[in-house]
Write an enzyme that holds these catalytic residues in place. Structure first.
Site, PDB file in Angstrom:
ATOM      1  N   HIS A   1       0.847  -1.192   0.000  1.00 14.30           N
ATOM      2  CA  HIS A   1       0.000   0.000   0.000  1.00 14.30           C
ATOM      3  C   HIS A   1       0.882   1.242   0.000  1.00 14.30           C
ATOM      4  CE1 HIS A   1       0.869  -0.602   4.266  1.00 14.30           C
ATOM      5  NE2 HIS A   1       0.371   0.587   4.557  1.00 14.30           N
TER       6      HIS A   1
ATOM      7  N   ASP B   1       5.930   4.404   4.949  1.00 10.87           N
ATOM      8  CA  ASP B   1       6.856   3.423   5.513  1.00 10.87           C
ATOM      9  C   ASP B   1       6.892   2.131   4.712  1.00 10.87           C
ATOM     10  OD1 ASP B   1       4.199   3.233   6.517  1.00 10.87           O
ATOM     11  OD2 ASP B   1       4.837   1.827   8.052  1.00 10.87           O
TER      12      ASP B   1
END
Length: 308
Positions: free
Chosen positions: A63, A67
């Protein structure tokens, strides 16, 4: 036995810390490297773990939270500087393709490799299929579109009994079919059953990567029967309400998913920076699912050891 291993390059969440880097893993399947997520510091971890940039051919981004993807431009640029050739495929959701394709054309216009972006369908499905492996995506349940990935090794060929092959003078041309389960038909019409010529194949391994997601029984159903599961465990159970609000899971919830799915091994990761070590997460997961380990940077796991 053919190589099928998991390399942990980063197992922290949100921001890098002195203990952990953001999410990044590399599957080594028969010396082809496939990266899963690419947080900051990914290319440094590639170097530290002795992996080769030239062997990275597929990158799967679960996604578009930073991060999990902000290390991608740097990695792709470094691969260009290293003269990596061939085709590098990046699998991500449509919105990411629009952004990252433009970004790479801006910051890294001269690439010796062909960069190909592949859209992950919202409902998932098979993304990659070779003669020996399939990689499929499945939905996770986070704040933005998020996918998990399952790496399934296809059934392996049976083992030839060398003494029996010599005894029956089996033609070389018949060996591939026999390894796939065919019987041998001799010139005089006699049929030699495959079981006399071969022994059973080695079991095939499978691995599921469950990135950021709230606890949901549909995840367990999607990965049912997979040998090894990595599941995010951002929080301890004392922070279950916070996990729910932020669409994350606790270590205990990750263990419950592994139990429901019938896994052989659970790997915890994506730890919140508030915790000192993954051992705190193990204390909550092991009572629910005993075969649990805590991920750490530099860890290498032989997935063949857990093949069912």
């Amino acid at each position: 036995m053919e190589k099928f291993s998991l390399n942990i390059l980063g197992c922290g969440s949100a921001t890098p810390t002195a203990r952990h880097l953001p999410a990044c893993q590399v599957i080594n399947f028969r010396d082809t490297l496939m990266m899963i997520d690419c947080g900051e510091g990914a290319q440094l971890s590639v170097r530290k773990m002795g992996l080769k940039f030239s062997r990275i051919s597929h990158i799967f981004i679960s996604h578009l939270h930073g991060d999990h993807c902000l290390g991608l431009p740097g990695l792709l640029s470094t691969m260009a500087l290293h003269g990596v050739g061939g085709t590098v495929k990046v699998y991500m959701h449509r919105e990411g393709i629009e952004v990252f394709s433009k970004l790479m054309d801006f910051i890294c216009t001269e690439r010796p490799y062909t960069l190909e972006f592949v859209e992950i369908p919202p409902k998932g499905g098979v993304l990659l299929e070779t003669h020996a492996l399939t990689v499929e995506a499945f939905p996770l349940y986070h704040r933005i579109p998020t996918s998990g990935f399952i790496f399934r090794e296809k059934p392996k060929a049976r083992h030839i009994k060398g003494d029996m092959v010599k005894f029956f003078n089996v033609p070389v041309r018949d060996i591939p079919a026999i390894k796939e389960g065919a019987d041998l038909v001799l010139e005089d019409g006699r049929v030699i059953e495959n079981s006399r010529l071969t022994t059973p194949p080695d079991p095939s391994a499978s691995y599921a990567y469950c990135s950021d997601t709230i606890f949901n029984a549909r995840v367990a159903e999607a990965v049912r029967g997979v040998d090894v599961i990595y599941h995010e465990s951002t929080y301890k159970q004392s922070e279950a309400q916070l996990a729910k609000e932020r669409f994350h899971s606790t270590a205990a919830q990750a263990a419950e998913i592994a139990r429901m799915a019938g896994a052989r091994l659970l790997i915890l990761g994506h730890y919140s920076k508030r915790y000192e070590s993954g051992e705190e997460m193990l204390d909550e997961a092991v009572p629910i699912f005993p075969d649990t380990i805590a991920a750490n940077e530099g860890m290498v796991i032989n997935l063949n050891e857990y093949a069912g």
